[in-house]
Design an enzyme around this catalytic site. Structure first.
Site, mmCIF file in Angstrom:
data_model
loop_
_atom_site.group_PDB
_atom_site.id
_atom_site.type_symbol
_atom_site.label_atom_id
_atom_site.label_comp_id
_atom_site.label_asym_id
_atom_site.label_seq_id
_atom_site.Cartn_x
_atom_site.Cartn_y
_atom_site.Cartn_z
ATOM 1 N N CYS A 2 0.876 -1.160 0.000
ATOM 2 C CA CYS A 2 0.000 0.000 0.000
ATOM 3 C C CYS A 2 0.920 1.219 0.000
ATOM 4 C CB CYS A 2 -0.928 0.108 1.198
ATOM 5 S SG CYS A 2 -2.112 -1.231 1.329
ATOM 6 N N ARG A 27 3.610 -0.217 -5.213
ATOM 7 C CA ARG A 27 3.300 -0.774 -3.901
ATOM 8 C C ARG A 27 1.949 -1.478 -3.858
ATOM 9 N NH1 ARG A 27 6.873 1.751 -0.296
ATOM 10 N NH2 ARG A 27 5.698 1.015 1.488
ATOM 11 N N TRP A 77 -2.840 -2.521 -1.679
ATOM 12 C CA TRP A 77 -2.577 -3.937 -1.921
ATOM 13 C C TRP A 77 -3.343 -4.654 -0.830
ATOM 14 C CZ3 TRP A 77 -0.344 -8.079 0.747
ATOM 15 C CH2 TRP A 77 -0.081 -9.215 -0.040
ATOM 16 N N ASN A 103 -1.059 2.231 5.777
ATOM 17 C CA ASN A 103 -0.254 1.165 5.160
ATOM 18 C C ASN A 103 0.225 0.276 6.301
ATOM 19 O OD1 ASN A 103 1.713 -0.378 3.813
ATOM 20 N ND2 ASN A 103 3.261 1.188 4.130
ATOM 21 N N GLY A 104 -0.043 -1.034 6.200
ATOM 22 C CA GLY A 104 0.404 -1.953 7.256
ATOM 23 C C GLY A 104 -0.717 -2.923 7.620
ATOM 24 N N GLU A 487 14.556 -19.177 -10.074
ATOM 25 C CA GLU A 487 14.244 -17.810 -10.484
ATOM 26 C C GLU A 487 13.535 -17.790 -11.846
ATOM 27 O OE1 GLU A 487 13.937 -15.096 -9.121
ATOM 28 O OE2 GLU A 487 14.064 -13.598 -10.689
ATOM 29 N N LYS A 491 9.814 -16.220 -12.319
ATOM 30 C CA LYS A 491 9.487 -15.190 -13.311
ATOM 31 C C LYS A 491 8.258 -15.606 -14.108
ATOM 32 C CE LYS A 491 11.017 -12.325 -12.207
ATOM 33 N NZ LYS A 491 11.834 -12.294 -11.046
ATOM 34 N N GLU A 494 5.053 -15.503 -11.953
ATOM 35 C CA GLU A 494 4.631 -14.158 -11.578
ATOM 36 C C GLU A 494 3.872 -13.450 -12.682
ATOM 37 O OE1 GLU A 494 8.565 -12.462 -10.395
ATOM 38 O OE2 GLU A 494 7.427 -11.725 -8.691
ATOM 39 N N HIS A 510 12.979 -38.429 -7.199
ATOM 40 C CA HIS A 510 12.466 -38.664 -5.847
ATOM 41 C C HIS A 510 11.011 -38.224 -5.703
ATOM 42 C CE1 HIS A 510 16.402 -39.885 -4.499
ATOM 43 N NE2 HIS A 510 16.912 -38.808 -5.079
ATOM 44 N N LYS A 609 5.397 -4.436 -5.746
ATOM 45 C CA LYS A 609 6.857 -4.384 -5.871
ATOM 46 C C LYS A 609 7.539 -4.377 -4.507
ATOM 47 C CE LYS A 609 10.534 -3.698 -8.503
ATOM 48 N NZ LYS A 609 10.973 -4.931 -9.186
HETATM 49 C C1 AGP Z 1 10.463 -10.506 -7.763
HETATM 50 O O1 AGP Z 1 10.139 -10.659 -9.100
HETATM 51 C C2 AGP Z 1 9.334 -10.465 -6.876
HETATM 52 N N1 AGP Z 1 8.360 -9.531 -7.257
HETATM 53 C C3 AGP Z 1 9.517 -10.692 -5.396
HETATM 54 O O2 AGP Z 1 9.741 -12.043 -5.228
HETATM 55 C C4 AGP Z 1 10.635 -9.912 -4.671
HETATM 56 O O3 AGP Z 1 11.875 -10.367 -5.098
HETATM 57 C C5 AGP Z 1 10.473 -10.103 -3.156
HETATM 58 O O4 AGP Z 1 9.255 -9.575 -2.751
HETATM 59 C C6 AGP Z 1 11.591 -9.477 -2.380
HETATM 60 O O5 AGP Z 1 11.628 -8.094 -2.548
HETATM 61 P P1 AGP Z 1 12.903 -7.258 -2.184
HETATM 62 O O6 AGP Z 1 14.010 -7.718 -3.023
HETATM 63 O O7 AGP Z 1 12.501 -5.839 -2.459
HETATM 64 O O8 AGP Z 1 13.175 -7.482 -0.722
#
Ligand code: AGP
Length: 614
Positions: A2, A27, A77, A103-104, A487, A491, A494, A510, A609
């Site tokens: 947020c 955010r 958010w 926010n929180g 990773e 990607k 996401e 396994h 983000k």
């Molecule tokens: C990355 O593509 C993500 N959106 C997410 O996993 C991110 O890496 C994670 O929230 C950690 O964020 P930070 O690196 O700002 O701490």
């Protein structure tokens, strides 16, 4: 997550709030809203979904707020309650005189809600925030002072919050406070700004004050008053922000993600400047504040991070152990903070975070510091809360990353780990000079090799088209590229919402191998080196179960043509640096699949983000 903004001054408030919220869209983007002092009353405008929906609502009401110069705003958010208009901020008390944005997360909101309902509070939303509006309103009835009411109310709140509050009976005032969530005050001439983050205010002023936990700030057009939890007046530390306003532009790319992928060669070059002068000179890393003696005797490191940063940390573990012979533990911050961790003053704790604001990582770092550990922070935001906690700070300098899916910040974090590991290896004398020289020479060549991949993306595009219809995707790798598999899968998940998973290839047999059939794509990250043959055998095992085999490889091995249905080729690279090369086609593959499926690449559903809630 947020984002909150506030403004008191003489300019048209709605424009300032909307522009500020636009800068904070990273955010969250589930809903947006503003509250504005319009003559004798406060008007609240809200909309579900992205900020542009709120802008459309505001156009219809323009006449109501043309003269308004005080207000607050919010971009959401969702945590408690679906992303609807009713749950959108700002929230108000029963009569609408008191309005807040938050926010929180308020952890004791259920108990507070039950008590407030008994007193007559009428709740309209399912949010935790609304309890704060009612709680402050009740305090205000007693105290008739907004600052005092906010201060007293927060004493009853458990959890994390940044709050901006306005009241119709104190028309020329904004009150704000925070605990475990970011908030800063921008200081102008006869005007003040409130925001969760710098981009929302930097266009207007470079002078700002970061609020500390439990401080309350009261803003009028004439002055700002800062008090502590007991109401004592505090000195104000206004600083000049080391930021220039940047016009965030896609520079002709369709999405920020694609632009940021293309920025990676220059990001690496920028990081190397001043740190890696030549192959024969030692790495310069003045940012590390530990003495050489301490570094030499270090026998344990913990790296804490979340998401993509956690994957960078996993590569960090691999190379620090390999180059320096120091044992490294990796942990997801959210797990680290709720168990009895064995950390002490002899442990170096490394926090990795693009945003520097991730609540889980921030809490974990504070926890480790409290036990006496030296905190080394690797972040893309040297002005962040985590950076302010750092004993040593390595800024990764990837530039602002707009797309929610991290790309260039990941590569920058990984490069920072290479530099750190080589720096420590040189101090410890743990790596022979020939290996160090060739590593440095190879690292200098990486940007050029990435440019080679970026200059011809046709195979990746074709692969994306061919496999975009799939429901699931498996990525396999071994050794240093296992985190690359994780990773790559993250990607894809996401931004395309395809169920993608990364496995260490030896683990397939396994359990996961049971899922393989002719509908399952298996992408093998087959970089030459110590585990190449092993991974080839694991790929054979998957092929034998009829999986649709894809290779991402730097090998020219002819037998790959029989084993794989599709091959993405990358330039020659040494095994130890191969994660920097292997990741690029995987970012592009995820991008083109999402693009092909028509997904919202830069703002995927349900994500934000910066994740400032635990
Ligand atoms: C990355 O593509 C993500 N959106 C997410 O996993 C991110 O890496 C994670 O929230 C950690 O964020 P930070 O690196 O700002 O701490």
């Amino acid at each position: 997550m947020c984002g909150i903004v506030g403004y008191i001054g003489n300019q048209s408030v709605v424009d300032i709030l909307i522009d500020g919220l636009h800068q904070l869209e990273y955010r969250g983007y589930d809903s947006a809203g503003v509250a504005v002092q319009c003559g004798e009353k406060i008007n609240v405008y809200k909309a579900e979904g992205k900020l542009e929906n709120l802008s459309s609502v505001l156009i219809q009401h323009k006449k109501e707020f043309t003269a308004a110069t005080l207000g607050i705003g919010h971009i959401r958010w969702a945590t408690h309650g679906a992303p609807t208009v009713l749950n959108a901020h700002p929230h108000t008390c029963n009569c609408g005189s008191l309005v807040i944005v938050h926010n929180g997360i308020i952890e004791n909101f259920k108990e507070l809600r039950a008590e407030l309902e008994k007193k007559g509070a009428k709740f309209r939303s399912q949010t935790d925030t609304e309890v704060v509006a009612h709680l402050i309103a009740y305090k205000y009835e007693e105290l008739k002072d907004l600052t005092k009411a906010v201060r007293e109310a927060t004493k009853e709140i458990d959890g994390a919050y940044a709050l901006c509050v306005m009241h119709n009976d104190e028309k020329d005032k904004l009150v704000a406070t925070k605990r475990n969530a970011p908030l800063l005050v921008g200081v102008g001439e006869g005007e003040f700004f409130l925001a969760s983050d710098v981009p929302a205010i930097i266009k207007h002023t470079k002078r700002a004050m970061y609020l500390n936990d439990n401080q309350v700030v009261t803003l009028t057009r004439e002055k700002m008053v800062l008090t502590d939890a007991e109401g004592n007046i505090l000195p104000q530390k206004v600083e000049t922000l080391p930021w220039e306003p940047v016009a965030l532009s896609k520079m002709g790319y369709k999405h920020f993600m694609l632009k940021e992928i293309h920025e990676q060669p220059d990001v690496i070059r920028n990081i190397l400047v001043g740190k890696l002068h030549s192959v024969d000179e030692p790495i310069v890393l003045n940012e590390v504040k530990l003495t050489k003696e301490t570094l030499k005797n270090l026998n344990r490191i913990q790296i804490i991070a979340c998401g993509t940063s956690l994957h960078a940390a996993m590569i960090g573990k691999y190379i620090i152990e390999n180059f320096c012979g120091i044992s490294v533990d990796i942990e997801a911050s959210s797990e680290y903070i709720y168990r009895k961790t064995v950390t002490d003053e002899k442990t170096l704790v490394i926090g990795v975070s693009q945003s520097g604001e991730t609540a889980d990582t921030l809490t974990a770092i504070k926890q480790a510091k409290a036990k006496g550990s030296h905190a080394l922070i690797i972040t893309n935001r040297p002005d962040s809360a985590m950076a302010r906690e750092a004993d040593s700070l390595i800024p990764v300098s990837a530039g602002i990353e707009v797309s929610v899916a991290a790309t260039k910040s990941y590569i920058a974090q990984v490069v920072s780990f290479y530099l750190l590991a080589m720096y420590m290896a040189e101090i410890k004398n743990s790596l022979d000079s020939a290996t160090l020289t060739s590593l440095k020479a190879d690292l200098i060549q990486i940007p050029q090799k990435i440019e080679q991949i970026l200059s011809d993306k046709n195979d990746i595009k074709e692969c994306a088209k061919k496999y975009s219809g799939t429901r699931d995707f498996i990525y396999i790798a071994r050794g240093i590229n296992y985190p690359t598999a994780l990773e790559g899968a993250l990607k894809l998940k996401e931004i395309s919402y395809i169920n993608a998973t990364g496995y260490p290839a030896g683990e397939l047999k396994h359990g996961p191998i049971a899922m393989l059939d002719e509908s399952m794509p298996v992408l093998s990250i087959l970089m030459t080196g110590s585990v190449y043959e092993k991974l080839l055998s694991n790929s054979e095992e998957a092929k034998a179960r009829n999986a649709r085999m894809i290779a991402l490889t730097n090998s020219k091995d002819a037998k790959l043509n029989d084993l794989f249905d599709f091959i993405i080729r990358v330039p020659e690279v040494s095994e130890l640096l191969s994660p920097l090369i292997a990741m690029i086609p995987l970012q592009l593959l995820a991008y083109y699949i999402a693009e092909y499926l028509g997904k919202d690449v830069d703002q995927p559903r349900n994500l934000a983000k910066s994740v400032t809630v635990e």
